[in-house]
Write a protein that holds these residues in place. Structure first.
Motif, PDB file in Angstrom:
ATOM      1  N   GLY A  47       8.053   9.691   3.547  1.00 39.06           N
ATOM      2  CA  GLY A  47       7.313   8.709   2.907  1.00 39.06           C
ATOM      3  C   GLY A  47       5.822   9.219   2.834  1.00 39.06           C
ATOM      4  O   GLY A  47       4.927   8.069   2.597  1.00 39.06           O
ATOM      5  N   VAL A  49       4.372  10.791   0.313  1.00 38.08           N
ATOM      6  CA  VAL A  49       3.873  11.290  -0.961  1.00 38.08           C
ATOM      7  C   VAL A  49       3.893   9.906  -1.852  1.00 38.08           C
ATOM      8  O   VAL A  49       5.031   9.273  -1.871  1.00 38.08           O
ATOM      9  N   PRO A  50       2.627   9.558  -2.315  1.00 38.15           N
ATOM     10  CA  PRO A  50       2.653   8.386  -2.951  1.00 38.15           C
ATOM     11  C   PRO A  50       3.278   8.167  -4.222  1.00 38.15           C
ATOM     12  O   PRO A  50       3.565   9.183  -4.686  1.00 38.15           O
ATOM     13  N   ASP A  51       3.853   7.016  -4.587  1.00 42.33           N
ATOM     14  CA  ASP A  51       4.754   6.810  -5.721  1.00 42.33           C
ATOM     15  C   ASP A  51       5.888   7.349  -5.438  1.00 42.33           C
ATOM     16  O   ASP A  51       6.634   7.804  -6.718  1.00 42.33           O
ATOM     17  N   LEU A 273      -1.428   8.131   7.839  1.00 43.53           N
ATOM     18  CA  LEU A 273      -1.290   8.546   6.129  1.00 43.53           C
ATOM     19  C   LEU A 273      -2.712   8.476   5.610  1.00 43.53           C
ATOM     20  O   LEU A 273      -2.917   7.978   4.695  1.00 43.53           O
ATOM     21  N   PRO A 303      -2.315  13.866  -2.247  1.00 42.99           N
ATOM     22  CA  PRO A 303      -3.396  13.886  -3.231  1.00 42.99           C
ATOM     23  C   PRO A 303      -4.668  13.357  -2.737  1.00 42.99           C
ATOM     24  O   PRO A 303      -5.925  13.466  -3.607  1.00 42.99           O
ATOM     25  N   ILE A 304      -4.538  12.797  -1.612  1.00 42.93           N
ATOM     26  CA  ILE A 304      -6.099  12.271  -1.110  1.00 42.93           C
ATOM     27  C   ILE A 304      -6.803  12.999  -0.268  1.00 42.93           C
ATOM     28  O   ILE A 304      -6.071  14.360  -0.086  1.00 42.93           O
TER      29      ILE A 304
ATOM     30  N   TRP B  94      -4.615   5.536  -5.011  1.00 43.56           N
ATOM     31  CA  TRP B  94      -3.637   6.182  -4.075  1.00 43.56           C
ATOM     32  C   TRP B  94      -3.122   5.179  -2.954  1.00 43.56           C
ATOM     33  O   TRP B  94      -2.027   5.239  -2.653  1.00 43.56           O
ATOM     34  N   LEU B  95      -4.181   4.268  -2.619  1.00 49.36           N
ATOM     35  CA  LEU B  95      -3.676   3.617  -1.447  1.00 49.36           C
ATOM     36  C   LEU B  95      -2.711   2.450  -1.670  1.00 49.36           C
ATOM     37  O   LEU B  95      -1.860   2.189  -1.129  1.00 49.36           O
ATOM     38  N   LEU B  97      -0.587   2.650  -4.047  1.00 50.52           N
ATOM     39  CA  LEU B  97       0.719   3.218  -4.419  1.00 50.52           C
ATOM     40  C   LEU B  97       1.504   3.329  -3.048  1.00 50.52           C
ATOM     41  O   LEU B  97       2.667   3.122  -3.015  1.00 50.52           O
ATOM     42  N   MET B  98       0.667   3.836  -1.932  1.00 54.51           N
ATOM     43  CA  MET B  98       1.356   3.915  -0.691  1.00 54.51           C
ATOM     44  C   MET B  98       1.866   2.651  -0.121  1.00 54.51           C
ATOM     45  O   MET B  98       2.698   2.290   0.390  1.00 54.51           O
TER      46      MET B  98
END
Lengths: 384, 163
Positions: A47, A49-51, A273, A303-304, B94-95, B97-98
């Protein structure tokens, strides 16, 4: 058809899903014959990797038989047994024209920083992957390669990612004859990178990890010196000592986001995360390479932002090289290496598991159980 | 403590790809200056848009081909649409999306139940592999989990002295 179905962190199952369809004139539908679980799939599984959406099918390392092609497909035909690079590449954009097939600009709407990848979240294009009986393959004339006559399908499936990624890791290291090469990570890609370092003329190859059975495998397969970092105290100091206090010429990060070894990195990168992963291996790589040396990164990060000692990169005058492997570019050379016996990819495969047991396969690989190096999923039609 | 060194000359294929020109390293850019022409290449045919596909605000359009797996839905979909208002360079992208991923996991359970399917967590978590290859650890973790849960339940359901 049967397909792996992601349900949330650490939860996957096999389900009946609709058959894929031709959605673009350059598509093909492929009946899967082999599909691996990749170490980078574990980032999705965990869990991190975003999206990564519930209901998606993972799998970017697969071979299969072409069942159907779109009206614009010219080179492939039904019945061809193909290996399919993990990159989805159009072949026409400026980046594909420069052979940067891992950086295609016409395959991933959701993000510009990465090209499309099969079954690798919506951050990599939102495509279903090959851990299924059938899969849609876009730009079918560009990526897929008919498996050369006489090639073992087990070798072929590892040419879709593991071998080219390991090879490119060594290639990006700019290894010169006699160089000392350190590889962080004794997963399949790290082991392959260590093996390929010799092809470029390395004088010494050292692998660092903490999973003893994998270190033992690396010692024999690469072959190489292989150390458990927990036995070294500070691994950077050990590597300096063993290289006349100068550091290695080339260091490869083949670990990425799931690295162990630092409580702070683990907390920030894997538990909270709050980073693009735990960057312990990259941190050690930067600090253990020689001044003016090269750090080659193939480990996958999110990606962050990620904490690494960037000041040392400046002060040591390092060159950082990194990319998703350009599989299509490398395939002709790698096929030759397999034919000549320089590389033996299939020896990495330790487990052959029915697709229906996908949840056990993920757990087995993720928890590093039963000496697992590389698991391959076999759909029912490939077992008959 | 140090292990014996490998003799490179005994490694099959040693040096076959050695190249003194490979400095600072391959792959060197296969420069064709095509990027100076901007976004002008002959694009592949455009895939018809049959489902909702979000796209990065760092590009002007959808790519010629795209994935159609799992379009955005429900509350997680709303969060994802919000996230795509921000660039890939922003935490605002990004946040959320998480967060959406975690919400989506709950939606997945609710969707299963709505379709009369009770998720088999033992199967989905792959515990059969743990049972076969890591039984001691699995039993210990389950025991600790059960103990913690029992203590928590006992604490939360305890009778207060002043009751």
């Amino acid at each position: 058809m049967l397909a792996m179905n992601y349900r949330g962190p650490l939860r996957v199952r096999i389900d009946e899903k609709p058959m894929p369809e031709i959605l673009h004139p350059e598509d093909a539908i492929v009946r899967v014959t082999r599909s691996c679980i990749c170490g980078s799939d574990l980032h999705l599984y965990n869990g991190s990797v975003p999206d990564t959406r519930v209901g998606m099918t993972f799998g970017h390392e697969f071979t299969g038989v072409v069942e159907q092609v779109g009206p614009e497909v010219r080179k492939l035909k039904a019945g061809d047994h193909v290996l399919v690079p993990f990159n989805i590449a159009c072949g026409k954009c400026v980046f594909c024209q420069q052979e940067l097939y891992g950086n295609c600009h016409e395959s991933n709407s959701q993000a510009t920083a990465v090209g499309g990848i099969f079954g690798y979240s919506h951050t990599a294009g939102g495509y279903n992957g090959g851990q299924a009986e059938y899969v849609r393959v876009p730009y079918a004339d560009v990526g897929p390669m008919v498996i050369p006559e006489g090639m073992d399908p087990d070798d072929a499936v590892l040419l879709t990612d593991v071998v080219p990624t390991g090879y490119q890791a060594a290639e990006m290291g700019g290894i010169q004859k006699g160089d000392t090469v350190v590889v962080f990570g004794a997963g399949p890609v790290g082991i392959m990178a260590a093996r390929c370092a010799w092809l470029f003329g390395a004088g010494r190859v050292i692998v660092i990890d903490w999973v003893e059975y994998r270190l033992e495998f690396a010692r024999k397969y690469a072959p190489c010196e292989a150390y458990d970092f927990r036995s070294l105290g500070d691994p950077v100091v050990f590597l300096k000592h063993t290289t006349d206090s100068l550091g290695a010429d080339v260091v490869i990060d083949a670990v990425g986001a799931e690295a162990a070894g630092s409580a702070m990195q683990t907390l920030l990168g894997r538990k909270l995360l709050m980073q693009g992963g735990s960057a312990t291996a990259l941190h050690w790589a930067i600090n253990s390479v020689k001044k003016g040396g090269i750090v080659s990164i193939v480990g996958v990060y999110g990606p962050i932002d990620t904490l690494v000692p960037i000041g040392n990169v400046v002060n040591k005058g390092l060159t950082l090289r990194a990319n998703q492997a350009s599989v299509k570019r490398l395939l002709p050379r790698l096929v030759e290496h397999v034919r000549k016996g320089h590389l033996d990819p299939k020896a990495l495969i330790t487990h052959r598991i029915p697709l229906e047991h996908v949840s056990e396969a993920y757990r087995l690989f993720s928890a590093k159980l039963d000496g697992c190096i590389k698991p391959v999923l076999l759909p029912p039609s490939a077992r008959n | 403590m140090e292990q014996p060194r490998i003799d490179p000359s005994r490694v099959k294929g040693w040096g076959v790809d050695a190249d003194p020109e490979n400095d600072p390293t391959y792959p060197m850019k296969k420069r064709n200056n095509g990027e100076h022409a901007g976004y002008t290449w002959e694009r592949p045919p455009q895939q018809p848009t049959g489902v909702e596909v979000l796209h990065s605000n760092e590009r002007p359009n959808l790519t010629a081909a795209f994935g159609t797996s799992t379009p955005p839905v429900a509350l997680s979909g709303m969060i994802r649409r919000l996230a795509f208002k921000y660039s890939e360079s922003s935490y605002g992208h990004w946040l959320p999306l998480m967060l959406a991923d975690r919400v989506n996991a709950v939606e997945g359970v609710l969707d299963d139940l709505a379709h009369g399917h009770v998720p088999n967590l033992i199967d989905e978590l792959g515990w059969k592999a743990e049972w076969e290859h890591n039984r001691k650890s699995l039993v210990a973790r389950v025991a600790v989990g059960a103990l913690v849960t029992s203590v928590a339940v006992a604490y939360l359901t305890r009778k207060r002295r002043d009751d």
